[in-house]
Scaffold this motif. Sequence first.
Motif, PDB file in Angstrom:
ATOM      1  N   ASP A   6      26.940  21.806 -37.266  1.00 33.70           N
ATOM      2  CA  ASP A   6      27.204  21.517 -38.669  1.00 33.70           C
ATOM      3  C   ASP A   6      25.924  21.298 -39.466  1.00 33.70           C
ATOM      4  OD1 ASP A   6      26.364  19.086 -37.692  1.00 33.70           O
ATOM      5  OD2 ASP A   6      28.031  17.924 -38.539  1.00 33.70           O
ATOM      6  N   GLY A   7      24.774  21.536 -38.825  1.00 36.02           N
ATOM      7  CA  GLY A   7      23.497  21.368 -39.497  1.00 36.02           C
ATOM      8  C   GLY A   7      22.993  19.936 -39.502  1.00 36.02           C
ATOM      9  N   LYS A   8      23.744  19.026 -38.902  1.00 38.46           N
ATOM     10  CA  LYS A   8      23.333  17.624 -38.819  1.00 38.46           C
ATOM     11  C   LYS A   8      23.104  17.262 -37.349  1.00 38.46           C
ATOM     12  CE  LYS A   8      26.073  16.296 -42.868  1.00 38.46           C
ATOM     13  NZ  LYS A   8      27.146  15.417 -43.376  1.00 38.46           N
ATOM     14  N   LYS A   9      22.014  16.606 -37.086  1.00 38.09           N
ATOM     15  CA  LYS A   9      21.662  16.291 -35.703  1.00 38.09           C
ATOM     16  C   LYS A   9      22.246  14.958 -35.245  1.00 38.09           C
ATOM     17  CE  LYS A   9      17.416  19.009 -35.482  1.00 38.09           C
ATOM     18  NZ  LYS A   9      15.967  19.000 -35.183  1.00 38.09           N
ATOM     19  N   GLU A  10      22.952  15.022 -34.121  1.00 30.83           N
ATOM     20  CA  GLU A  10      23.398  13.795 -33.483  1.00 30.83           C
ATOM     21  C   GLU A  10      22.222  13.186 -32.715  1.00 30.83           C
ATOM     22  OE1 GLU A  10      26.486  15.605 -35.119  1.00 30.83           O
ATOM     23  OE2 GLU A  10      25.515  16.634 -33.460  1.00 30.83           O
ATOM     24  N   VAL A  11      22.350  11.921 -32.342  1.00 30.76           N
ATOM     25  CA  VAL A  11      21.240  11.219 -31.701  1.00 30.76           C
ATOM     26  C   VAL A  11      21.709  10.554 -30.409  1.00 30.76           C
ATOM     27  CG1 VAL A  11      19.370   9.554 -32.013  1.00 30.76           C
ATOM     28  CG2 VAL A  11      20.378  10.667 -34.027  1.00 30.76           C
ATOM     29  N   PHE A  12      21.096  10.934 -29.300  1.00 31.99           N
ATOM     30  CA  PHE A  12      21.300  10.211 -28.041  1.00 31.99           C
ATOM     31  C   PHE A  12      20.294   9.063 -27.993  1.00 31.99           C
ATOM     32  CE2 PHE A  12      23.128  14.315 -26.810  1.00 31.99           C
ATOM     33  CZ  PHE A  12      24.253  13.923 -26.107  1.00 31.99           C
ATOM     34  N   VAL A  13      20.757   7.873 -27.647  1.00 32.73           N
ATOM     35  CA  VAL A  13      19.886   6.704 -27.516  1.00 32.73           C
ATOM     36  C   VAL A  13      20.030   6.173 -26.094  1.00 32.73           C
ATOM     37  CG1 VAL A  13      19.329   4.389 -28.356  1.00 32.73           C
ATOM     38  CG2 VAL A  13      20.145   6.144 -29.954  1.00 32.73           C
ATOM     39  N   TYR A  14      18.936   6.219 -25.364  1.00 33.41           N
ATOM     40  CA  TYR A  14      18.929   5.820 -23.955  1.00 33.41           C
ATOM     41  C   TYR A  14      18.393   4.398 -23.840  1.00 33.41           C
ATOM     42  CZ  TYR A  14      17.715   6.241 -18.924  1.00 33.41           C
ATOM     43  OH  TYR A  14      17.604   6.067 -17.565  1.00 33.41           O
ATOM     44  N   LEU A  15      19.272   3.469 -23.492  1.00 36.55           N
ATOM     45  CA  LEU A  15      18.893   2.060 -23.302  1.00 36.55           C
ATOM     46  C   LEU A  15      18.628   1.863 -21.810  1.00 36.55           C
ATOM     47  CD1 LEU A  15      21.657   0.549 -25.612  1.00 36.55           C
ATOM     48  CD2 LEU A  15      19.235   0.843 -26.170  1.00 36.55           C
ATOM     49  N   ASN A  16      17.375   1.993 -21.430  1.00 36.12           N
ATOM     50  CA  ASN A  16      17.053   2.074 -19.999  1.00 36.12           C
ATOM     51  C   ASN A  16      16.369   0.836 -19.443  1.00 36.12           C
ATOM     52  OD1 ASN A  16      14.630   2.375 -21.300  1.00 36.12           O
ATOM     53  ND2 ASN A  16      14.199   4.431 -20.571  1.00 36.12           N
ATOM     54  N   SER A  17      16.555  -0.314 -20.088  1.00 33.64           N
ATOM     55  CA  SER A  17      15.984  -1.546 -19.538  1.00 33.64           C
ATOM     56  C   SER A  17      16.992  -2.196 -18.591  1.00 33.64           C
ATOM     57  CB  SER A  17      15.626  -2.508 -20.670  1.00 33.64           C
ATOM     58  OG  SER A  17      16.778  -2.877 -21.398  1.00 33.64           O
ATOM     59  N   PRO A  18      16.572  -3.120 -17.743  1.00 32.52           N
ATOM     60  CA  PRO A  18      17.470  -3.736 -16.756  1.00 32.52           C
ATOM     61  C   PRO A  18      18.743  -4.342 -17.342  1.00 32.52           C
ATOM     62  CG  PRO A  18      15.204  -4.281 -16.243  1.00 32.52           C
ATOM     63  CD  PRO A  18      15.173  -3.561 -17.561  1.00 32.52           C
ATOM     64  N   TYR A  19      18.666  -4.847 -18.573  1.00 29.05           N
ATOM     65  CA  TYR A  19      19.855  -5.469 -19.178  1.00 29.05           C
ATOM     66  C   TYR A  19      20.988  -4.464 -19.347  1.00 29.05           C
ATOM     67  CZ  TYR A  19      22.730  -8.213 -22.389  1.00 29.05           C
ATOM     68  OH  TYR A  19      23.773  -8.906 -22.978  1.00 29.05           O
ATOM     69  N   PHE A  20      20.631  -3.196 -19.555  1.00 26.66           N
ATOM     70  CA  PHE A  20      21.638  -2.168 -19.820  1.00 26.66           C
ATOM     71  C   PHE A  20      21.916  -1.283 -18.615  1.00 26.66           C
ATOM     72  CE2 PHE A  20      19.547  -3.087 -23.894  1.00 26.66           C
ATOM     73  CZ  PHE A  20      20.645  -3.424 -24.682  1.00 26.66           C
ATOM     74  N   CYS A  21      21.298  -1.564 -17.511  1.00 27.07           N
ATOM     75  CA  CYS A  21      21.444  -0.695 -16.342  1.00 27.07           C
ATOM     76  C   CYS A  21      22.005  -1.454 -15.145  1.00 27.07           C
ATOM     77  CB  CYS A  21      20.088  -0.090 -15.963  1.00 27.07           C
ATOM     78  SG  CYS A  21      19.354   0.954 -17.241  1.00 27.07           S
ATOM     79  N   GLY A  22      22.707  -0.721 -14.301  1.00 28.90           N
ATOM     80  CA  GLY A  22      23.238  -1.264 -13.056  1.00 28.90           C
ATOM     81  C   GLY A  22      23.074  -0.239 -11.966  1.00 28.90           C
ATOM     82  N   SER A  23      23.737  -0.458 -10.857  1.00 26.38           N
ATOM     83  CA  SER A  23      23.618   0.459  -9.723  1.00 26.38           C
ATOM     84  C   SER A  23      24.171   1.843 -10.044  1.00 26.38           C
ATOM     85  CB  SER A  23      24.352  -0.117  -8.514  1.00 26.38           C
ATOM     86  OG  SER A  23      25.726  -0.340  -8.828  1.00 26.38           O
ATOM     87  N   GLY A  24      25.117   1.909 -10.984  1.00 35.48           N
ATOM     88  CA  GLY A  24      25.732   3.195 -11.302  1.00 35.48           C
ATOM     89  C   GLY A  24      25.034   3.959 -12.409  1.00 35.48           C
ATOM     90  N   GLY A  25      24.112   3.303 -13.110  1.00 36.01           N
ATOM     91  CA  GLY A  25      23.424   3.975 -14.202  1.00 36.01           C
ATOM     92  C   GLY A  25      23.184   3.040 -15.376  1.00 36.01           C
TER      93      GLY A  25
END
Length: 206
Positions: free
Chosen positions: A99-118
């Motif tokens: 549609d001419g508009k860019k979506e944004v992926f935001v990767y929260l990769n610090s320990p608070y947001f991560c677990g054994s599954g990802g």
Amino acid sequence: MKNIKISLLSLALLFAVASCKQNKDESSATPESTETVVTTEDAGKPAVNSEFQEQTVDDGLAAKITDYLNNSFLKAEDLKAISAEERHFQMYTIDLNKDGKKEVFVYLNSPYFCGSGGCTVLLLSEDLNLITKFTVTRPPLFVEPSEKNGWNVLSVQSGNEWKELVYNNGTYPSNPSIAAKASYAAPDTKAIEIFGNKVTAKTYTF
């Protein structure tokens, strides 16, 4: 004899005048400039940082995402629990629905947001409205060239299986671990890899 001397003297004077005029013309000539000219167009272009992928670098957008995380997405108790060292994210912009508009992926990769599954990965619209909050997601994500419901199909590995994430009713499946197994053994060779190498994506703090 006298006439010859006069003629020779006249020729000498004429030669001297001509030489003086030539030297004057040469000294008054504008020297060639050795400066590099920068046009207004070039001067207005932002410097490109080749250290990171272009899709991961946008300081203005990062500032808006920081505001979104601090004031909309995260709760007060989250902010209290997240240390300063853990307040960072990476992003990737891409148009998923043409549609001419860019979506944004935001990767929260610090320990608070991560677990054994990802970890947690957000998908936001261009105006930073939440489309999908992916949980227990282990990048890289792959944006397939194929489309369903007008949006690119996403592939992500969960466990030992590739999962196909299809956009439907305004969102993608949020938990890849319980999503349908893909019918293919690996992403398409033309699929776009996102967050495959954290070093090539610029890291921002919030």
